[in-house]
Scaffold this motif. Structure first.
Motif, short mmCIF file in Angstrom:
data_model
loop_
_atom_site.label_atom_id
_atom_site.label_comp_id
_atom_site.label_asym_id
_atom_site.label_seq_id
_atom_site.Cartn_x
_atom_site.Cartn_y
_atom_site.Cartn_z
N ASN A 374 -7.82 -47.32 -45.99
CA ASN A 374 -7.11 -46.04 -45.93
C ASN A 374 -5.97 -45.96 -46.93
OD1 ASN A 374 -8.87 -45.56 -43.86
ND2 ASN A 374 -7.34 -45.48 -42.24
N ASP A 375 -5.16 -47.03 -47.01
CA ASP A 375 -3.96 -47.00 -47.85
C ASP A 375 -4.26 -47.24 -49.33
OD1 ASP A 375 -2.74 -46.68 -45.45
OD2 ASP A 375 -1.70 -48.61 -45.43
N ASN A 383 -7.61 -40.76 -53.93
CA ASN A 383 -6.73 -39.61 -54.10
C ASN A 383 -6.52 -39.28 -55.58
OD1 ASN A 383 -4.83 -37.58 -53.15
ND2 ASN A 383 -3.24 -38.93 -53.97
N PHE A 384 -6.30 -40.32 -56.39
CA PHE A 384 -6.11 -40.08 -57.82
C PHE A 384 -7.35 -39.43 -58.44
CE2 PHE A 384 -6.95 -41.42 -62.15
CZ PHE A 384 -5.85 -40.88 -62.80
N LEU A 385 -8.51 -39.97 -58.14
CA LEU A 385 -9.74 -39.44 -58.73
C LEU A 385 -9.99 -38.00 -58.28
CD1 LEU A 385 -11.96 -42.61 -58.24
CD2 LEU A 385 -11.26 -41.67 -60.44
N HIS A 386 -9.80 -37.74 -57.00
CA HIS A 386 -10.09 -36.40 -56.48
C HIS A 386 -9.17 -35.36 -57.12
CE1 HIS A 386 -11.86 -33.66 -53.58
NE2 HIS A 386 -10.65 -33.13 -53.42
N ARG A 387 -7.89 -35.70 -57.23
CA ARG A 387 -6.95 -34.74 -57.83
C ARG A 387 -7.27 -34.51 -59.30
NH1 ARG A 387 -0.78 -35.80 -56.54
NH2 ARG A 387 -1.23 -37.87 -57.37
N THR A 388 -7.61 -35.59 -59.99
CA THR A 388 -7.94 -35.45 -61.42
C THR A 388 -9.13 -34.53 -61.62
OG1 THR A 388 -7.05 -37.63 -61.97
CG2 THR A 388 -8.68 -36.71 -63.48
N PHE A 389 -10.21 -34.78 -60.88
CA PHE A 389 -11.43 -33.98 -61.06
C PHE A 389 -11.22 -32.53 -60.61
CE2 PHE A 389 -13.74 -38.23 -60.20
CZ PHE A 389 -13.53 -38.64 -61.51
N THR A 390 -10.48 -32.36 -59.51
CA THR A 390 -10.23 -31.01 -59.00
C THR A 390 -9.40 -30.19 -60.00
OG1 THR A 390 -10.32 -31.79 -56.71
CG2 THR A 390 -9.23 -29.69 -57.11
N PHE A 391 -8.34 -30.76 -60.55
CA PHE A 391 -7.49 -30.05 -61.51
C PHE A 391 -8.25 -29.75 -62.80
CE2 PHE A 391 -3.98 -30.70 -58.78
CZ PHE A 391 -2.94 -29.90 -59.25
N PHE A 441 -6.10 -51.91 -59.14
CA PHE A 441 -5.37 -51.13 -58.14
C PHE A 441 -4.01 -50.70 -58.70
CE2 PHE A 441 -2.27 -51.08 -54.63
CZ PHE A 441 -2.78 -50.00 -53.91
N LYS A 442 -3.35 -51.61 -59.43
CA LYS A 442 -2.03 -51.28 -59.99
C LYS A 442 -2.10 -50.10 -60.95
CE LYS A 442 0.33 -55.79 -59.91
NZ LYS A 442 0.81 -56.89 -60.79
N ILE A 443 -3.12 -50.08 -61.82
CA ILE A 443 -3.20 -48.99 -62.80
C ILE A 443 -3.52 -47.67 -62.09
CG2 ILE A 443 -5.64 -49.25 -63.43
CD1 ILE A 443 -2.68 -48.42 -65.78
N LYS A 525 -16.42 -35.03 -55.73
CA LYS A 525 -17.08 -35.31 -54.47
C LYS A 525 -16.22 -36.32 -53.71
CE LYS A 525 -21.66 -34.91 -56.64
NZ LYS A 525 -22.89 -35.66 -57.00
N PRO A 526 -16.27 -36.31 -52.39
CA PRO A 526 -15.50 -37.31 -51.63
C PRO A 526 -16.02 -38.72 -51.95
CG PRO A 526 -16.28 -35.54 -50.20
CD PRO A 526 -16.98 -35.38 -51.51
N LEU A 527 -15.13 -39.58 -52.39
CA LEU A 527 -15.53 -40.94 -52.78
C LEU A 527 -15.13 -41.98 -51.73
CD1 LEU A 527 -14.62 -40.72 -56.56
CD2 LEU A 527 -16.91 -41.00 -55.62
N PHE A 528 -13.92 -41.85 -51.21
CA PHE A 528 -13.42 -42.81 -50.22
C PHE A 528 -12.82 -42.04 -49.05
CE2 PHE A 528 -13.08 -44.93 -54.36
CZ PHE A 528 -13.83 -46.08 -54.12
N LYS A 529 -13.41 -42.21 -47.89
CA LYS A 529 -12.93 -41.53 -46.70
C LYS A 529 -12.10 -42.48 -45.84
CE LYS A 529 -16.98 -38.48 -46.43
NZ LYS A 529 -18.13 -38.06 -45.59
N LYS A 530 -11.14 -41.91 -45.13
CA LYS A 530 -10.35 -42.71 -44.22
C LYS A 530 -11.17 -43.08 -42.98
CE LYS A 530 -5.69 -41.57 -45.58
NZ LYS A 530 -4.29 -41.41 -45.12
N ILE A 531 -10.89 -44.26 -42.45
CA ILE A 531 -11.57 -44.73 -41.25
C ILE A 531 -10.65 -44.46 -40.06
CG2 ILE A 531 -12.55 -46.73 -40.08
CD1 ILE A 531 -12.99 -47.97 -42.87
N GLU A 532 -11.17 -43.75 -39.06
CA GLU A 532 -10.35 -43.37 -37.92
C GLU A 532 -10.15 -44.53 -36.95
OE1 GLU A 532 -8.85 -40.54 -37.84
OE2 GLU A 532 -9.86 -39.84 -39.67
#
Length: 657
Positions: A374-375, A383-391, A441-443, A525-532
């Protein structure tokens, strides 16, 4: 271009694969193989199931089946497990294949002709009832060193290697009668001849990691002794000598050759010579429990035969589960087949790599697995990928925008992007897989900060040039992630590449080449979903329930049952365990003291109605940690209705017969 021979330890075909197998051997080997293919090296990556030896024969006896049936069943399971985690083997075979038999027997004869294998009279346990000599695993008894129950080859309590004749009160595993000691003979490998050779191999080989060097060096201190290389069994590869009827090659005398037989079968299919790979660079990926086999026995056998020795032996340390040692017999284990029913295998590949370096023991925790997914995967990389592709689609028509007049922040970020592929690649090349993944992960984390700081949702109106630069560089990082993540998360990396419309992104050098302005990308597209939480809660409860069920279902002898200490106790305190729907923490008075017990009663009993109830409780169990809470005993209850047994007329502390 280099040729590289990569192997991972042969899985033993008496059970499916669990997370520990994946973490120590198959996953690091696969990461290394995938990376080397991407940088243009010619890789041969092989494995096979190890299908001989007494454990499989013993299991077959218990199931009234033939050993080959047991081996085939588990071979099929292991193939399924390996494939489900996308381990990119070039060839996967079996040590029961005809080709392996021939290679093993020829290898034996070569060493025998060189007088490095010789016949020796010995004394061995013999079961008069079964009319046969007993190989190691066919004997059980008491360890003469520590007094614990032990097998004829190993004491799990003190860790000592044993010979069957070193057991006190030995019993035949088949009929439980007491064996006698009789004269017989076996064939020995002259391991002692290779003391200096192995010392030089260990001390002068800079490729070997410290844990392998240290473990092997400790074995060498006491001097090598000749090694018995045959067994009296029907199941195994027959010793290829007329005088040796009824004897088979010891499984550790032929299983190593599974690397060679698998490679040779690959050669027949590919019309390439496996020897060219072996002669150039050989690396074995194994678990630390078989270091001395690979760092001492195997090099000595190869030296005797006249082969080049492995260039490197990389040994992964152990994986525990929820703070406790994994145990397949107790079902305190997570099987790969169960995991991939609920989760994408790439999530497991990520967690097992990022959690700790391979040269350190580590723990699998369901809570920590959820946190990292999740984190890190969802909140940072996803989150980075989704925002990049969406914008890119929202403001730039799905195309890579121009990059003009970069700011100081742009140049700083661009410089970090340019350094990442070589930095990550060098770490993987040096077998620092976790460190390389941390750099990825750092980049991604830097990318998120850069994106936030530049505020392209504002800049697109106030400073369009800056917004374009931000989206341009963010897409370049997306490409770097698509390529650099491929050794680790092959499916997710391909999904990222697909969104970026990168048809040929299999070469590492492509990560350093930026996509041109105007390059079109697909929608996000959703790539990584949070686990409830409830999903993880269910996994933890299944783990605990399976442990209890397994412990209660095994058949035991009357002597084993006599060891169980069942007392009458009285529940003095009861409270729920946080995040668990089923477990309660109980303080139980057993007369002489009060013990803490974790019990799965929460769905059937309230804490109030349990107070002061008398219960039957097993008080001499090894303490266990369940949901992070210590448990010192087990309440007796029915399995389906979860109803407690009520000994109301008994005295607290009273022992049951």
């Amino acid at each position: 271009m280099s040729k590289i021979f990569i192997s991972c330890a042969l899985p033993y075909a008496n059970g499916p694969c669990h997370l520990g197998h994946l973490r120590s051997t198959y996953l690091p080997a696969d990461i290394y193989a995938r990376y080397n293919r991407m940088v243009g090296n010619d890789v041969l990556f092989v494995c096979a199931t190890d299908e001989h030896g007494t454990p499989i024969a013993v299991k077959a006896d218990k199931e009234n089946k033939k050993p080959i049936e047991v081996a085939k069943r588990y071979h099929d399971m292991i193939v399924r497990d390996v494939e489900s985690c996308n381990i990119s083997l070039d060839n996967f075979t079996r040590t029961t294949d005809e080709a392996h038999y021939k290679i093993a027997q020829d290898f034996f004869l070569e060493l025998y002709d060189k007088e490095l294998i010789y016949k020796k009279d010995i004394r061995q346990l013999y079961c008069e009832n079964c009319s046969k000599f007993l190989p190691d695993r066919y004997v059980e008894g008491t360890c003469s060193f520590c007094g614990a129950d032990a097998r004829g080859d190993h004491c799990e309590s003190c860790g000592r290697h044993l010979e069957p004749t070193e057991l006190d009160d030995p019993k035949c595993l088949t009929c439980a009668s007491t064996p006698v000691i009789k004269d017989t003979y076996q064939y020995f490998f002259a391991l002692s001849n290779f003391q200096k050779d192995i010392e030089n191999y260990i001390s002068n080989n800079d490729n070997l990691p410290p844990n392998v060097k240290n473990y092997a060096s400790n074995w060498l201190k006491d001097g090598l002794e000749d090694w018995v290389l045959t067994r009296d069994m029907d199941w195994g590869i027959p010793v290829p000598l007329d005088e040796a009827k009824g004897k088979v090659i010891y499984v550790w005398g032929e299983a190593f050759l599974g690397y060679i037989s698998s490679a040779s079968q690959w050669s027949k299919k590919s019309n390439k010579k496996w020897e060219e790979y072996w002669d150039e660079d050989v690396i074995h990926f194994i678990g630390k429990d078989i270091i001395y086999h690979h760092a001492i026995f195997w090099p000595a056998l190869l030296k005797g035969y006249g082969c080049k020795l492995p260039d490197n032996i990389y040994a992964g340390e152990f994986l525990s589960l929820e703070g406790e040692k994994m145990s397949t017999s107790k079902n305190w284990v997570v099987w790969i087949s169960d995991f991939v029913k609920s989760f994408d295998s790439d999530l497991l590949r990520y967690y097992l790599t990022i959690n700790a370096p391979l040269n350190k023991d580590t723990d699998f925790s369901w809570d920590d697995f959820q946190r990292r997914n999740n984190d890190e995967l969802a909140d940072v990389i996803g989150n980075f990928l989704h925002r990049t592709f969406t914008f890119t689609h929202k403001y730039f028509n799905g195309e890579i925008p121009d990059y003009i007049n970069p700011s100081r922040e742009d140049k700083y970020f661009e410089d970090a992007l340019n350094k990442t592929p070589s930095l990550v690649g060098d770490l993987i090349k040096d077998l620092k897989f976790r460190e390389a993944l941390i750099e990825i992960f750092k980049i991604a984390k830097i990318g998120n900060k850069y994106f936030n700081d530049q505020e392209p949702w504002k800049a697109v109106k106030e400073n369009p040039e800056q917004a374009a630069n931000t989206i341009y560089l963010s897409n370049q990082l997306s490409k770097i992630l698509a390529i650099c993540l491929k050794p680790y998360l092959p499916k997710k990396a391909d999904e990222i590449a697909s969104i970026l419309n990168l048809e040929n992104s299999n070469e590492w050098k492509d990560a350093s080449v930026f996509m041109p302005t105007g390059h079109s990308i697909s929608k996000a597209k959703p790539l990584f979903k949070k686990i409830e939480d409830d999903v993880i809660e269910k996994e933890k409860e299944n783990l605990y329930e399976n442990l209890v069920s397994d412990n209660m279902s095994d058949l035991i002898t009357i002597d084993e049952f006599a060891k169980v200490d069942i007392r009458i106790g009285q529940i003095k305190e009861a409270e729920k365990i946080e995040k668990s729907n089923k477990l309660l923490k109980l303080q139980v008075d057993i007369g002489e003291k009060t013990i803490q017990v974790v019990a799965g009663l929460a769905q059937n009993y309230s804490t109030d109605e349990l107070l002061n109830q008398k219960v039957a409780v097993v008080v001499n169990l090894q303490p266990a940690k369940l949901f992070g809470t210590d448990s010192e005993g087990m309440l007796l209850a029915t399995e389906e209705s979860v109803a407690l047994l009520h000994p109301d007329e008994c005295n607290v502390g009273e022992k049951l017969m």
